[in-house]
Design a protein around this motif. Structure first.
Motif, PDB file in Angstrom:
ATOM      1  N   PHE A 304      10.241  25.798  12.207  1.00  0.00           N
ATOM      2  CA  PHE A 304       9.772  25.256  10.935  1.00  0.00           C
ATOM      3  C   PHE A 304      10.065  23.759  10.836  1.00  0.00           C
ATOM      4  O   PHE A 304       9.195  22.967  10.445  1.00  0.00           O
ATOM      5  CB  PHE A 304      10.447  26.003   9.782  1.00  0.00           C
ATOM      6  N   LEU A 305      11.295  23.375  11.213  1.00  0.00           N
ATOM      7  CA  LEU A 305      11.666  21.960  11.155  1.00  0.00           C
ATOM      8  C   LEU A 305      10.825  21.127  12.120  1.00  0.00           C
ATOM      9  O   LEU A 305      10.403  20.015  11.790  1.00  0.00           O
ATOM     10  CB  LEU A 305      13.151  21.797  11.478  1.00  0.00           C
ATOM     11  N   ILE A 306      10.592  21.686  13.324  1.00  0.00           N
ATOM     12  CA  ILE A 306       9.769  20.962  14.299  1.00  0.00           C
ATOM     13  C   ILE A 306       8.353  20.784  13.768  1.00  0.00           C
ATOM     14  O   ILE A 306       7.765  19.698  13.861  1.00  0.00           O
ATOM     15  CB  ILE A 306       9.760  21.708  15.651  1.00  0.00           C
ATOM     16  N   LEU A 307       7.797  21.874  13.189  1.00  0.00           N
ATOM     17  CA  LEU A 307       6.446  21.791  12.625  1.00  0.00           C
ATOM     18  C   LEU A 307       6.387  20.768  11.492  1.00  0.00           C
ATOM     19  O   LEU A 307       5.437  19.983  11.396  1.00  0.00           O
ATOM     20  CB  LEU A 307       6.005  23.166  12.121  1.00  0.00           C
ATOM     21  N   LEU A 309       8.376  18.233  11.106  1.00  0.00           N
ATOM     22  CA  LEU A 309       8.515  16.901  11.689  1.00  0.00           C
ATOM     23  C   LEU A 309       7.207  16.452  12.330  1.00  0.00           C
ATOM     24  O   LEU A 309       6.777  15.304  12.148  1.00  0.00           O
ATOM     25  CB  LEU A 309       9.637  16.910  12.731  1.00  0.00           C
ATOM     26  N   VAL A 310       6.566  17.381  13.074  1.00  0.00           N
ATOM     27  CA  VAL A 310       5.286  17.048  13.710  1.00  0.00           C
ATOM     28  C   VAL A 310       4.237  16.715  12.651  1.00  0.00           C
ATOM     29  O   VAL A 310       3.481  15.745  12.782  1.00  0.00           O
ATOM     30  CB  VAL A 310       4.811  18.214  14.605  1.00  0.00           C
ATOM     31  N   MET A 311       4.197  17.540  11.595  1.00  0.00           N
ATOM     32  CA  MET A 311       3.249  17.278  10.506  1.00  0.00           C
ATOM     33  C   MET A 311       3.507  15.908   9.888  1.00  0.00           C
ATOM     34  O   MET A 311       2.572  15.149   9.605  1.00  0.00           O
ATOM     35  CB  MET A 311       3.363  18.364   9.438  1.00  0.00           C
ATOM     36  N   ASN A 312       4.801  15.612   9.688  1.00  0.00           N
ATOM     37  CA  ASN A 312       5.142  14.314   9.104  1.00  0.00           C
ATOM     38  C   ASN A 312       4.723  13.174  10.019  1.00  0.00           C
ATOM     39  O   ASN A 312       4.193  12.155   9.558  1.00  0.00           O
ATOM     40  CB  ASN A 312       6.646  14.251   8.833  1.00  0.00           C
ATOM     41  N   LEU A 313       4.964  13.363  11.338  1.00  0.00           N
ATOM     42  CA  LEU A 313       4.579  12.321  12.293  1.00  0.00           C
ATOM     43  C   LEU A 313       3.060  12.144  12.328  1.00  0.00           C
ATOM     44  O   LEU A 313       2.558  11.019  12.415  1.00  0.00           O
ATOM     45  CB  LEU A 313       5.105  12.679  13.690  1.00  0.00           C
ATOM     46  N   ILE A 314       2.338  13.289  12.268  1.00  0.00           N
ATOM     47  CA  ILE A 314       0.869  13.211  12.265  1.00  0.00           C
ATOM     48  C   ILE A 314       0.383  12.497  11.006  1.00  0.00           C
ATOM     49  O   ILE A 314      -0.477  11.607  11.062  1.00  0.00           O
ATOM     50  CB  ILE A 314       0.255  14.625  12.360  1.00  0.00           C
ATOM     51  N   ILE A 315       0.958  12.916   9.864  1.00  0.00           N
ATOM     52  CA  ILE A 315       0.564  12.284   8.597  1.00  0.00           C
ATOM     53  C   ILE A 315       0.902  10.796   8.619  1.00  0.00           C
ATOM     54  O   ILE A 315       0.103   9.951   8.189  1.00  0.00           O
ATOM     55  CB  ILE A 315       1.264  12.985   7.415  1.00  0.00           C
ATOM     56  N   THR A 316       2.104  10.477   9.155  1.00  0.00           N
ATOM     57  CA  THR A 316       2.512   9.070   9.239  1.00  0.00           C
ATOM     58  C   THR A 316       1.580   8.287  10.157  1.00  0.00           C
ATOM     59  O   THR A 316       1.193   7.151   9.846  1.00  0.00           O
ATOM     60  CB  THR A 316       3.958   8.973   9.755  1.00  0.00           C
ATOM     61  N   ALA A 317       1.215   8.917  11.304  1.00  0.00           N
ATOM     62  CA  ALA A 317       0.311   8.248  12.246  1.00  0.00           C
ATOM     63  C   ALA A 317      -1.056   8.012  11.612  1.00  0.00           C
ATOM     64  O   ALA A 317      -1.652   6.932  11.764  1.00  0.00           O
ATOM     65  CB  ALA A 317       0.175   9.081  13.516  1.00  0.00           C
ATOM     66  N   LEU A 318      -1.560   9.043  10.905  1.00  0.00           N
ATOM     67  CA  LEU A 318      -2.851   8.888  10.225  1.00  0.00           C
ATOM     68  C   LEU A 318      -2.766   7.820   9.144  1.00  0.00           C
ATOM     69  O   LEU A 318      -3.680   6.999   8.985  1.00  0.00           O
ATOM     70  CB  LEU A 318      -3.282  10.229   9.609  1.00  0.00           C
ATOM     71  N   TYR A 319      -1.647   7.852   8.414  1.00  0.00           N
ATOM     72  CA  TYR A 319      -1.449   6.851   7.363  1.00  0.00           C
ATOM     73  C   TYR A 319      -1.383   5.449   7.963  1.00  0.00           C
ATOM     74  O   TYR A 319      -1.994   4.507   7.455  1.00  0.00           O
ATOM     75  CB  TYR A 319      -0.162   7.169   6.602  1.00  0.00           C
ATOM     76  N   ARG A 320      -0.628   5.353   9.080  1.00  0.00           N
ATOM     77  CA  ARG A 320      -0.483   4.051   9.730  1.00  0.00           C
ATOM     78  C   ARG A 320      -1.831   3.558  10.257  1.00  0.00           C
ATOM     79  O   ARG A 320      -2.162   2.377  10.140  1.00  0.00           O
ATOM     80  CB  ARG A 320       0.522   4.172  10.874  1.00  0.00           C
ATOM     81  N   SER A 321      -2.594   4.500  10.859  1.00  0.00           N
ATOM     82  CA  SER A 321      -3.912   4.134  11.377  1.00  0.00           C
ATOM     83  C   SER A 321      -4.828   3.679  10.250  1.00  0.00           C
ATOM     84  O   SER A 321      -5.559   2.688  10.380  1.00  0.00           O
ATOM     85  CB  SER A 321      -4.526   5.331  12.109  1.00  0.00           C
ATOM     86  N   ASN A 322      -4.762   4.421   9.148  1.00  0.00           N
ATOM     87  CA  ASN A 322      -5.590   4.063   7.994  1.00  0.00           C
ATOM     88  C   ASN A 322      -5.172   2.710   7.425  1.00  0.00           C
ATOM     89  O   ASN A 322      -6.020   1.867   7.094  1.00  0.00           O
ATOM     90  CB  ASN A 322      -5.470   5.152   6.929  1.00  0.00           C
ATOM     91  N   GLN A 323      -3.834   2.520   7.336  1.00  0.00           N
ATOM     92  CA  GLN A 323      -3.335   1.245   6.827  1.00  0.00           C
ATOM     93  C   GLN A 323      -3.715   0.096   7.749  1.00  0.00           C
ATOM     94  O   GLN A 323      -4.055  -0.999   7.293  1.00  0.00           O
ATOM     95  CB  GLN A 323      -1.809   1.305   6.683  1.00  0.00           C
ATOM     96  N   LYS A 324      -3.642   0.384   9.062  1.00  0.00           N
ATOM     97  CA  LYS A 324      -4.007  -0.647  10.034  1.00  0.00           C
ATOM     98  C   LYS A 324      -5.478  -1.014   9.898  1.00  0.00           C
ATOM     99  O   LYS A 324      -5.855  -2.193   9.968  1.00  0.00           O
ATOM    100  CB  LYS A 324      -3.716  -0.133  11.446  1.00  0.00           C
ATOM    101  N   SER A 325      -6.303   0.039   9.701  1.00  0.00           N
ATOM    102  CA  SER A 325      -7.733  -0.206   9.525  1.00  0.00           C
ATOM    103  C   SER A 325      -7.996  -1.009   8.260  1.00  0.00           C
ATOM    104  O   SER A 325      -8.769  -1.975   8.263  1.00  0.00           O
ATOM    105  CB  SER A 325      -8.480   1.134   9.471  1.00  0.00           C
ATOM    106  N   LEU A 326      -7.317  -0.598   7.172  1.00  0.00           N
ATOM    107  CA  LEU A 326      -7.486  -1.316   5.907  1.00  0.00           C
ATOM    108  C   LEU A 326      -6.966  -2.750   6.022  1.00  0.00           C
ATOM    109  O   LEU A 326      -7.577  -3.695   5.506  1.00  0.00           O
ATOM    110  CB  LEU A 326      -6.746  -0.582   4.785  1.00  0.00           C
ATOM    111  N   LYS A 327      -5.831  -2.860   6.721  1.00  0.00           N
ATOM    112  CA  LYS A 327      -5.243  -4.184   6.894  1.00  0.00           C
ATOM    113  C   LYS A 327      -6.161  -5.082   7.718  1.00  0.00           C
ATOM    114  O   LYS A 327      -6.353  -6.264   7.408  1.00  0.00           O
ATOM    115  CB  LYS A 327      -3.886  -4.043   7.580  1.00  0.00           C
TER     116      LYS A 327
END
Length: 501
Positions: A304-307, A309-327
């Motif tokens: 559960f913790l790994i999932l 963490l992975v979900m958080n990393l995926i969400i963070t990566a998507l957020y970062r990608s989106n922010q990078k695109s917006l930036k």
């Protein structure tokens, strides 16, 4: 810009910790609960092992009492036949059957003077025997008795005596204390547990099973050291008081568990000496189902913790990608694809603040010649095409670390990092000026486009963006005065410009 990036990284870290810390606290809390539950389960397992031993100890004690009661019943039958018939013949036969069955080793019909007839019919005098004195004393009140075990050679002999009515004597059956050895022979604990039949003073009358004490040894001597739950004086008092219980001890350097239960007869006790490994095995058996559940829970928690963490990393990566695109969109000039005015100024200024004055650079300001005329004669669409073409081609002249941007309208800015000497300065000037000498736009009819270019050196001509811009702008003004399509360094002498061009 660096501060913005630092704030963004800090925000990402805080966001990650916002997930990880509560999950970690929850995980530790659940682990603590499981550890406590595991400890309690092991305690329950130890209690289970003790109860298992106690239950069998109870069975042995009850079986002993039953066997002695059977001997008493046979002796009573023999006494009754003597009382009715006045003859010992039937009594002797009754006692003989008991011996033939292996339930006793000796049987006697004894008169009041100690003259006895054994089961073979032979007469003998037992009046001087210690066991007879105990039996006679025990039956003096007209009740059956079971005398204490009397040592005879290596054996301890128990006597079951019943008075013959009218004070005519007693009937007696005698049995070795080793008859006890037959009782635990079918025990499921064989090979792991030793069974003891002891007197109240701790003397072992009989022993069977695993290694431990021998017949004739004493439970309370120095070979056993009690180290958990109950001390030696308490154990002696408990056994002497005909109480039962459990004690932990070491025997021959090995941990043992002593379970003892009173027979409620002459202070005798039935004891079990189980090995520590047996108890540990029973605890493990008891704990095994719970252990599997705990392991599954822990594995599930980890997954559960790994999932999470992975979900958080995926969400963070998507957020970062989106922010990078917006930036990127926010920082990029949509028409030309290079940095827009705000990003150009901020990026150059951040670089200048971080690098200090040790690393010289060159700031270029490019102003398209006659751009208004291009818009008026060719149309704004063509003007946009010119700007887009410059934005596409201009960055290819420089290193990827250099900064290229559009300040607005027909004005472009370039900052070239690490221009260490005069040769590098002149070379990059020639590269930039040469670009516009060969630059043209148009699909069918090529239209030559030139630019007036001003250059300012860092830190000589300016130590920040504003100062460099002003210096380069003055150089651009000079280039336009000289007829446009010129490359001019700030503060450069007009004769030097003519000679260089």
């Amino acid at each position: 810009m660096d501060k913005i990036r630092q704030n963004e990284k800090r925000a990402e870290l805080i966001n990650l910790l916002r997930w990880i810390v509560p999950m970690a606290v929850l995980f530790i809390y659940i682990l603590a609960l499981l550890a406590n539950a595991s400890s309690e389960a092991k305690k329950d397992g130890r209690k289970y092992a003790e109860n298992k031993l106690s239950d069998y100890d109870r069975y042995i004690a009850e079986k002993l009492r039953y066997d002695l009661a059977e001997l008493k019943t046979a002796a009573e039958a023999a006494a009754y036949s003597v009382e009715l018939s006045g003859s010992t013949d039937q009594a002797v036969l009754t006692l003989q059957r008991v011996i033939d069955n292996g339930d006793a080793s000796e049987g006697y019909v004894i008169d009041a003077g100690g003259k006895a007839t054994d089961v073979s019919g032979a007469a003998t005098d037992v009046s001087g025997a210690a066991w007879y004195a105990d039996a006679a004393e025990g039956t003096a009140e007209g009740k059956p008795t079971v005398t204490g075990a009397v040592p005879e050679g290596e054996d301890h002999i128990i006597t079951v005596a019943v008075p013959i009515g009218g004070e005519k004597g007693i009937t007696a059956l005698r049995v070795s204390s080793d008859f006890f050895r037959m009782i635990p022979s079918l025990s499921e604990f064989d090979g792991k547990t030793q069974y003891l039949f002891i007197e109240s003073d701790g003397t072992v009358m009989s022993a069977v099973g695993g290694k431990g004490l021998k017949k004739g040894e004493n439970l309370f001597d120095g070979t056993i050291m009690y180290d958990r739950g109950i001390a030696m004086p308490e154990l002696k008092s408990s056994i002497a008081g005909e109480h039962g219980g459990v004690a932990y001890c070491t025997l021959g350097g090995e941990e043992r568990v002593l379970v003892y239960r009173p027979l409620k007869m002459n202070g005798w006790q039935v004891c079990e000496l189980a090995t520590g490994s047996f108890v540990d095995t029973e605890i493990e058996k008891y704990f095994a189902p719970s252990k599997k559940v705990y392991i599954r829970i822990i594995i599930s928690l980890i997954i559960f913790l790994i999932l999470m963490l992975v979900m958080n990393l995926i969400i963070t990566a998507l957020y970062r990608s989106n922010q990078k695109s917006l930036k990127s969109k926010a920082e990029t000039d949509l028409l030309t694809g290079v940095l827009n005015k705000i990003s150009t100024e901020q990026t150059i200024q951040d670089y200048l603040e971080n690098v200090g004055e040790e690393e010289p650079g060159m700031f270029l300001l490019l102003d398209i010649d006659n751009f208004k005329k291009i818009n008026d004669t060719r149309g704004h669409a063509f003007g946009d095409e010119v700007l887009a073409a410059i934005g596409k081609e201009l960055p290819t002249l420089y290193r990827t670390t250099d900064i290229v941007g559009r300040l607005g309208g027909d004005e472009f800015a370039v900052f070239l990092k690490d221009i260490p000497n005069e040769n590098a300065r002149l070379h990059m000037g020639d590269v930039t000026y040469g670009f516009f000498r060969n630059f043209s736009v148009g699909e069918y009819t090529k239209y030559a486009v030139t630019a007036s270019i001003g250059a300012a050196m860092f830190p000589k001509d300016g130590k920040n963006f504003e100062e460099l811009y002003k210096s380069a702008d003055k150089a651009v003004y000079t280039a336009k005065e000289l007829g446009r399509n010129k490359f001019v360094f700030f503060g450069e002498d007009p004769d030097e410009i003519s000679n260089r061009v």
